[in-house]
Design an enzyme around this catalytic site. Structure first.
Site, PDB file in Angstrom:
ATOM      1  N   GLY A   1       0.837  -1.188   0.000  1.00 51.93           N
ATOM      2  CA  GLY A   1       0.000   0.000   0.000  1.00 51.93           C
ATOM      3  C   GLY A   1       0.872   1.237   0.000  1.00 51.93           C
ATOM      4  O   GLY A   1       2.024   1.194   0.444  1.00 51.93           O
TER       5      GLY A   1
ATOM      6  N   CYS B   1       6.641   0.268   6.766  1.00 51.48           N
ATOM      7  CA  CYS B   1       6.211   1.405   5.971  1.00 51.48           C
ATOM      8  C   CYS B   1       7.285   1.756   4.966  1.00 51.48           C
ATOM      9  O   CYS B   1       8.466   1.815   5.320  1.00 51.48           O
ATOM     10  CB  CYS B   1       5.923   2.591   6.895  1.00 51.48           C
ATOM     11  SG  CYS B   1       5.317   4.048   6.036  1.00 51.48           S
ATOM     12  N   LEU B   2       6.873   2.003   3.739  1.00 55.94           N
ATOM     13  CA  LEU B   2       7.821   2.390   2.705  1.00 55.94           C
ATOM     14  C   LEU B   2       8.525   3.700   3.052  1.00 55.94           C
ATOM     15  O   LEU B   2       9.637   3.940   2.600  1.00 55.94           O
ATOM     16  CB  LEU B   2       7.113   2.519   1.353  1.00 55.94           C
ATOM     17  CG  LEU B   2       6.524   1.228   0.782  1.00 55.94           C
ATOM     18  CD1 LEU B   2       5.727   1.519  -0.483  1.00 55.94           C
ATOM     19  CD2 LEU B   2       7.613   0.203   0.521  1.00 55.94           C
TER      20      LEU B   2
ATOM     21  N   HIS C   1      -1.994   7.442   7.250  1.00 51.32           N
ATOM     22  CA  HIS C   1      -1.121   8.334   6.475  1.00 51.32           C
ATOM     23  C   HIS C   1      -1.866   9.585   6.040  1.00 51.32           C
ATOM     24  O   HIS C   1      -1.302  10.678   6.045  1.00 51.32           O
ATOM     25  CB  HIS C   1      -0.583   7.623   5.229  1.00 51.32           C
ATOM     26  CG  HIS C   1       0.666   6.860   5.463  1.00 51.32           C
ATOM     27  ND1 HIS C   1       1.843   7.454   5.863  1.00 51.32           N
ATOM     28  CD2 HIS C   1       0.940   5.542   5.335  1.00 51.32           C
ATOM     29  CE1 HIS C   1       2.783   6.534   5.976  1.00 51.32           C
ATOM     30  NE2 HIS C   1       2.259   5.358   5.671  1.00 51.32           N
TER      31      HIS C   1
ATOM     32  N   HIS D   1      -3.839   1.419   8.047  1.00 47.16           N
ATOM     33  CA  HIS D   1      -2.492   1.982   7.957  1.00 47.16           C
ATOM     34  C   HIS D   1      -2.463   3.134   6.942  1.00 47.16           C
ATOM     35  O   HIS D   1      -1.923   4.213   7.232  1.00 47.16           O
ATOM     36  CB  HIS D   1      -1.516   0.872   7.544  1.00 47.16           C
ATOM     37  CG  HIS D   1      -0.108   1.321   7.373  1.00 47.16           C
ATOM     38  ND1 HIS D   1       0.871   1.058   8.304  1.00 47.16           N
ATOM     39  CD2 HIS D   1       0.510   2.006   6.367  1.00 47.16           C
ATOM     40  CE1 HIS D   1       2.022   1.571   7.886  1.00 47.16           C
ATOM     41  NE2 HIS D   1       1.827   2.140   6.703  1.00 47.16           N
ATOM     42  N   GLU D   2      -3.057   2.914   5.772  1.00 47.96           N
ATOM     43  CA  GLU D   2      -3.038   3.949   4.733  1.00 47.96           C
ATOM     44  C   GLU D   2      -3.905   5.143   5.117  1.00 47.96           C
ATOM     45  O   GLU D   2      -3.540   6.291   4.853  1.00 47.96           O
ATOM     46  CB  GLU D   2      -3.463   3.371   3.381  1.00 47.96           C
ATOM     47  CG  GLU D   2      -2.567   2.255   2.852  1.00 47.96           C
ATOM     48  CD  GLU D   2      -1.079   2.587   2.842  1.00 47.96           C
ATOM     49  OE1 GLU D   2      -0.711   3.772   2.678  1.00 47.96           O
ATOM     50  OE2 GLU D   2      -0.266   1.659   2.989  1.00 47.96           O
TER      51      GLU D   2
ATOM     52  N   GLN E   1       2.999   9.949   0.774  1.00 54.86           N
ATOM     53  CA  GLN E   1       4.267   9.229   0.689  1.00 54.86           C
ATOM     54  C   GLN E   1       5.003   9.483  -0.627  1.00 54.86           C
ATOM     55  O   GLN E   1       6.182   9.155  -0.738  1.00 54.86           O
ATOM     56  CB  GLN E   1       4.047   7.725   0.869  1.00 54.86           C
ATOM     57  CG  GLN E   1       3.607   7.363   2.271  1.00 54.86           C
ATOM     58  CD  GLN E   1       3.399   5.876   2.390  1.00 54.86           C
ATOM     59  OE1 GLN E   1       2.304   5.368   2.131  1.00 54.86           O
ATOM     60  NE2 GLN E   1       4.453   5.169   2.752  1.00 54.86           N
TER      61      GLN E   1
END
Length: 159
Positions: free
Chosen positions: A46, A90-91, A136, A132-133, A51
């Site tokens: 995701g 997380c990226l 963000h 999670h997204e 991000q």
């Protein structure tokens, strides 16, 4: 379509509340396509628009069962709890995982790339990913709410 640079913590855009999308046009479609390419290139499940440096309420995800594009998403129902079934990563925070308490089942309302409303009810990993997204989009990172944060291990990346 292009692979965009991923913004890393502590970049301030990751702490901002993202802005509602009001224009459903070719610019949004390109952002969605680029986010998808970026997520896959980074081996993520995701990614949210902040991000990639864009303050818009948009995320894409693919936890293995199906691909989702969510614009202006919100959770409208939730139930149950999951805790240590999947480490979160997380990226934008490479090298760390964490144990985060999340709802087991969520029902999300969002818009598709053309502005049409839809609802999606998921559980387990997909529910974790949506939460999670969505965090963000509200300027919240998993390290803020994790009960434990630790170095990422070799093998499978977290959510």
């Amino acid at each position: 379509m292009a692979i965009r640079n991923i913004v890393n913590h502590p970049d301030p855009i990751l702490r901002e509340k993202a802005i509602q999308v009001t224009k459903f046009n070719s610019n949004l479609h390109k952002l969605l396509d680029d986010m998808k390419d970026t997520m896959y290139a980074a081996n993520g499940v995701g990614i949210a628009a902040p991000q990639v440096g864009i303050s818009k309420r948009v995320f894409v995800m693919d936890c293995g069962d199906f691909y989702v594009e969510a614009i202006n998403p919100e959770i409208i129902e939730f139930s149950g709890e999951q805790f240590d079934n999947y480490p979160e990563g997380c990226l934008s925070i490479p090298g760390l995982h964490g144990d985060v308490r999340r709802h087991m089942v969520v029902k999300m309302r969002a818009q598709d790339r053309d502005g049409n409303l839809y609802e999606l009810e998921v559980d387990d990993l997909e529910a974790r990913c949506i939460q999670h997204e969505l965090d963000h989009l509200n300027g919240v990172l998993f390290i803020d709410i994790a009960e434990k944060v630790y170095p990422a291990t070799e093998g499978k990346e977290g959510v």
